[in-house]
Design a protein around this motif. Structure first.
Motif, mmCIF file in Angstrom:
data_model
loop_
_atom_site.group_PDB
_atom_site.id
_atom_site.type_symbol
_atom_site.label_atom_id
_atom_site.label_comp_id
_atom_site.label_asym_id
_atom_site.label_seq_id
_atom_site.Cartn_x
_atom_site.Cartn_y
_atom_site.Cartn_z
ATOM 1 N N ASP A 175 -7.582 6.874 -0.035
ATOM 2 C CA ASP A 175 -6.817 5.775 0.337
ATOM 3 C C ASP A 175 -7.608 5.025 1.868
ATOM 4 O O ASP A 175 -8.311 5.390 2.275
ATOM 5 C CB ASP A 175 -5.193 6.344 1.285
ATOM 6 C CG ASP A 175 -4.721 4.936 1.344
ATOM 7 O OD1 ASP A 175 -5.576 3.989 1.464
ATOM 8 O OD2 ASP A 175 -4.089 4.995 1.957
ATOM 9 N N ALA B 244 -7.442 2.480 2.763
ATOM 10 C CA ALA B 244 -6.335 1.509 3.864
ATOM 11 C C ALA B 244 -7.071 0.163 4.783
ATOM 12 O O ALA B 244 -7.130 -1.138 4.711
ATOM 13 C CB ALA B 244 -5.278 2.069 3.588
ATOM 14 N N HIS B 245 -7.768 1.465 5.623
ATOM 15 C CA HIS B 245 -7.910 0.980 6.981
ATOM 16 C C HIS B 245 -9.830 0.426 6.508
ATOM 17 O O HIS B 245 -10.390 -0.300 7.927
ATOM 18 C CB HIS B 245 -7.677 1.622 8.059
ATOM 19 C CG HIS B 245 -6.811 1.790 8.054
ATOM 20 N ND1 HIS B 245 -5.739 0.301 9.787
ATOM 21 C CD2 HIS B 245 -5.260 2.506 7.840
ATOM 22 C CE1 HIS B 245 -4.550 0.684 9.061
ATOM 23 N NE2 HIS B 245 -4.532 1.759 8.462
ATOM 24 N N GLY C 161 0.546 -1.236 -0.261
ATOM 25 C CA GLY C 161 0.123 -0.276 -0.135
ATOM 26 C C GLY C 161 0.850 1.112 0.060
ATOM 27 O O GLY C 161 0.666 1.711 -0.340
ATOM 28 N N PHE C 162 1.908 1.088 0.448
ATOM 29 C CA PHE C 162 2.830 2.482 0.548
ATOM 30 C C PHE C 162 3.047 2.545 -0.630
ATOM 31 O O PHE C 162 3.411 4.171 -0.975
ATOM 32 C CB PHE C 162 3.964 1.825 1.686
ATOM 33 C CG PHE C 162 4.966 3.298 2.428
ATOM 34 C CD1 PHE C 162 5.610 4.077 1.261
ATOM 35 C CD2 PHE C 162 4.797 3.278 3.380
ATOM 36 C CE1 PHE C 162 6.062 5.245 1.304
ATOM 37 C CE2 PHE C 162 5.263 4.718 4.136
ATOM 38 C CZ PHE C 162 5.648 5.278 3.277
ATOM 39 N N SER D 94 2.681 7.621 4.063
ATOM 40 C CA SER D 94 2.623 6.973 2.738
ATOM 41 C C SER D 94 1.878 8.060 1.754
ATOM 42 O O SER D 94 2.456 8.232 0.147
ATOM 43 C CB SER D 94 2.303 5.569 1.984
ATOM 44 O OG SER D 94 0.752 5.702 2.159
ATOM 45 N N HIS E 290 -2.374 9.308 6.376
ATOM 46 C CA HIS E 290 -0.558 8.565 6.616
ATOM 47 C C HIS E 290 0.723 8.930 5.769
ATOM 48 O O HIS E 290 0.371 9.949 4.458
ATOM 49 C CB HIS E 290 -1.464 7.471 5.795
ATOM 50 C CG HIS E 290 -0.510 6.315 6.395
ATOM 51 N ND1 HIS E 290 0.538 5.639 5.298
ATOM 52 C CD2 HIS E 290 0.007 5.266 7.387
ATOM 53 C CE1 HIS E 290 1.041 4.531 6.180
ATOM 54 N NE2 HIS E 290 0.630 4.371 7.390
ATOM 55 N N THR F 134 -5.669 -1.091 0.140
ATOM 56 C CA THR F 134 -4.344 -2.076 0.969
ATOM 57 C C THR F 134 -4.918 -3.337 0.570
ATOM 58 O O THR F 134 -6.058 -4.361 1.176
ATOM 59 C CB THR F 134 -4.029 -2.369 1.913
ATOM 60 O OG1 THR F 134 -4.446 -2.533 2.899
ATOM 61 C CG2 THR F 134 -2.550 -0.535 2.233
ATOM 62 N N SER G 225 -3.410 -5.851 2.584
ATOM 63 C CA SER G 225 -2.236 -6.180 3.976
ATOM 64 C C SER G 225 -3.617 -6.088 4.879
ATOM 65 O O SER G 225 -2.423 -6.313 6.128
ATOM 66 C CB SER G 225 -1.851 -5.437 3.706
ATOM 67 O OG SER G 225 -1.312 -3.753 4.057
ATOM 68 N N LYS G 226 -4.256 -5.835 5.091
ATOM 69 C CA LYS G 226 -4.693 -4.723 6.128
ATOM 70 C C LYS G 226 -6.281 -6.394 6.560
ATOM 71 O O LYS G 226 -5.584 -6.938 6.851
ATOM 72 C CB LYS G 226 -5.473 -3.453 7.090
ATOM 73 C CG LYS G 226 -3.669 -2.885 6.346
ATOM 74 C CD LYS G 226 -3.991 -1.617 6.917
ATOM 75 C CE LYS G 226 -2.688 -0.780 6.525
ATOM 76 N NZ LYS G 226 -1.532 -1.384 6.755
ATOM 77 N N ASP H 184 -6.822 10.309 3.274
ATOM 78 C CA ASP H 184 -6.539 9.147 3.822
ATOM 79 C C ASP H 184 -9.328 8.651 3.808
ATOM 80 O O ASP H 184 -9.069 10.256 4.254
ATOM 81 C CB ASP H 184 -6.807 8.970 5.509
ATOM 82 C CG ASP H 184 -5.687 8.333 5.334
ATOM 83 O OD1 ASP H 184 -4.550 8.675 4.580
ATOM 84 O OD2 ASP H 184 -5.285 7.557 6.447
#
Ligand SMILES: Cc1ncc(COP(=O)(O)O)c(C=O)c1O
Length: 421
Positions: free
Chosen positions: A209, A211-212, A112-113, A139, A137, A272, A274-275, A180
């Motif tokens: 983003d 991501a979360h 994600g970064f 990134s 974030h 992402t 990854s989470k 974000d």
């Protein structure tokens, strides 16, 4: 006789300075997989410190998909995706991500970064302007720094301040708003519908983003934008290059116009794997032309080895689970709301959290780390977060929930935290 010069001696002083200010971090070792429990430095703890929100990181279905891909395609990717690194699993993941997100296309990055660090400089350059939320974030911050565009930072979630900045920026060639959607430390949500309106009004691009939020928010788990019915309507068959904004926008966090409004294409969504998806890698989704451009110009895509095929295969398995098991995200968010209320009743400051990430805002780094250590002694892993991850004076304990936390685990945490009030 002069002593041998030591060009790295400055590091000793810099580390000592971090130590003095309570900001020096230590590497820890986890043993085995992590889920609602974790074994760290030889101790079993209840784990409130992972981003494995849906409890998929140790799911056997992901491991089986990864094993099969590794046997089929090998472990490593061997090259950048544009050379020979993009295998069948990568291509399939990009196809599935586009389907999942309802967009024409998607592009997978090694992390994600890397997605944020690559996408932003590919969109704006010298002569352009980028507008970033103050709590974005790292990134996203680094992506903005890597771009040669003029940077404007607006106060956290303050769209009036953002509007004033964007209004004044008419002379720049391109404008990009970057945020974000679910802020990773405070657990609060960006006013994405309002930001989309601003982007449309001032002819700016909007990069969000998720991501979360990917896998956790929205009726289909697409993220916070989906809660606002805000998606790139670029899936085959829909109006090309336009964003629809619906009516389910709550209160001030919305400001969205009545159902049926069509926004011009400006939305670039990043997520992402990854989470909540329990695998690894980052992705961007949007129109075909956006993805074609990024595949040509995002340097972290072009000049980095593709993620291992097994990682892509695990992410595909996770996407299937997100589709078929909505109860995971529903239960997670319901439990988070309950825990947040209980902690507020105890007198903890949980800020504006509205998600599975619940900060307990303490203030001083030393007090925060002492609390984290006391919790660890009591059998809980709750990371203390200090500057530069959060601003000075806003150090916090970051509680993150996962699907596998039981009511008994939450009761135990509440009881332990009650002893530290
Ligand atoms: C908002 C946000 N974006 C991007 C990233 C980076 O994602 P990854 O860990 O996949 O590199 C993170 C990581 O914590 C994050 O919080």
């Amino acid at each position: 006789m002069s002593s041998t010069p030591d060009p790295l001696s400055w590091i000793d002083e810099a580390l000592a300075d971090l130590e003095r200010r309570g900001l020096r971090r230590q590497q820890v070792v986890r043993r085995g997989a992590q889920s609602a429990s974790i074994s760290m430095d030889g101790r079993a703890l209840i784990n409130f410190g992972s981003n494995d929100y849906l409890g998929l990181a140790a799911d056997e279905r992901l491991a089986a998909a990864a094993r099969a891909a590794a046997e089929r395609e090998g472990w490593g990717s061997g090259a950048s995706p544009l050379v020979s690194g993009r295998g069948e699993s990568h291509a399939e993941l990009e196809k599935r991500l586009a389907e999942f997100e309802g967009t024409e296309a998607a592009l997978v990055f090694p992390s994600g970064f890397a997605a944020n660090a690559g996408v932003i400089p590919a969109l704006v350059d010298d002569g352009d302007a980028v507008f970033a939320d103050a709590k974005n974030h790292a990134s996203l911050i680094d992506g903005c720094r890597l771009a040669k565009a003029k940077r404007f930072v607006y106060p956290h979630c303050d769209w009036d301040a953002l509007e004033a900045l964007v209004r004044e920026a008419g002379d720049f060639r391109r404008r990009l708003i970057v945020t974000d959607t679910l802020f990773s430390m405070d657990g609060d949500l960006a006013p994405v519908a309002r930001l989309a309106e601003l982007a449309e009004q001032y002819d700016a691009m909007l990069l969000v983003d998720e991501a979360h939020a990917t896998g956790v928010f929205g009726p289909n788990g697409r993220g916070v934008c989906e809660c606002h019915e805000l998606t790139n309507a670029t899936a085959p068959g829909s109006a090309r290059g336009q964003i629809r904004c619906g009516t389910r926008t709550p209160g001030r966090a919305g400001g969205c116009r009545p159902n049926g409004d069509i926004y011009p294409e400006c939305l670039i969504r990043i997520g992402t794997l990854s989470k909540a998806l329990g695998s690894g890698g980052g992705f961007v989704c949007g129109s075909r032309r956006l993805i074609d451009w990024l595949a040509n110009r995002a340097r972290t895509y072009v000049f980095s080895t593709a993620q291992p095929p097994a990682t892509s295969a695990a992410a595909i398995a996770a996407l299937e689970i997100v589709k078929k098991e909505p109860q995971r995200r529903e239960l997670l968010l319901a439990r988070a709301a309950e825990l947040r209320n209980r902690l507020r009743e105890q007198g903890w400051n949980t800020g504006n959290s509205a998600s599975q990430i619940i900060p307990l805002i303490v203030g001083e780094p030393a007090r925060t780390m002492n609390l984290a250590a006391s919790l660890r002694d009591a059998g809980f892993f709750v990371p203390g977060i200090r500057p530069p991850t959060v601003p000075e004076g806003e150090s916090l304990l970051r509680i993150s929930l996962c699907y596998h936390h039981t009511p008994e685990m939450m009761d135990a945490l509440v009881a332990a935290l009650g002893r530290f009030r």
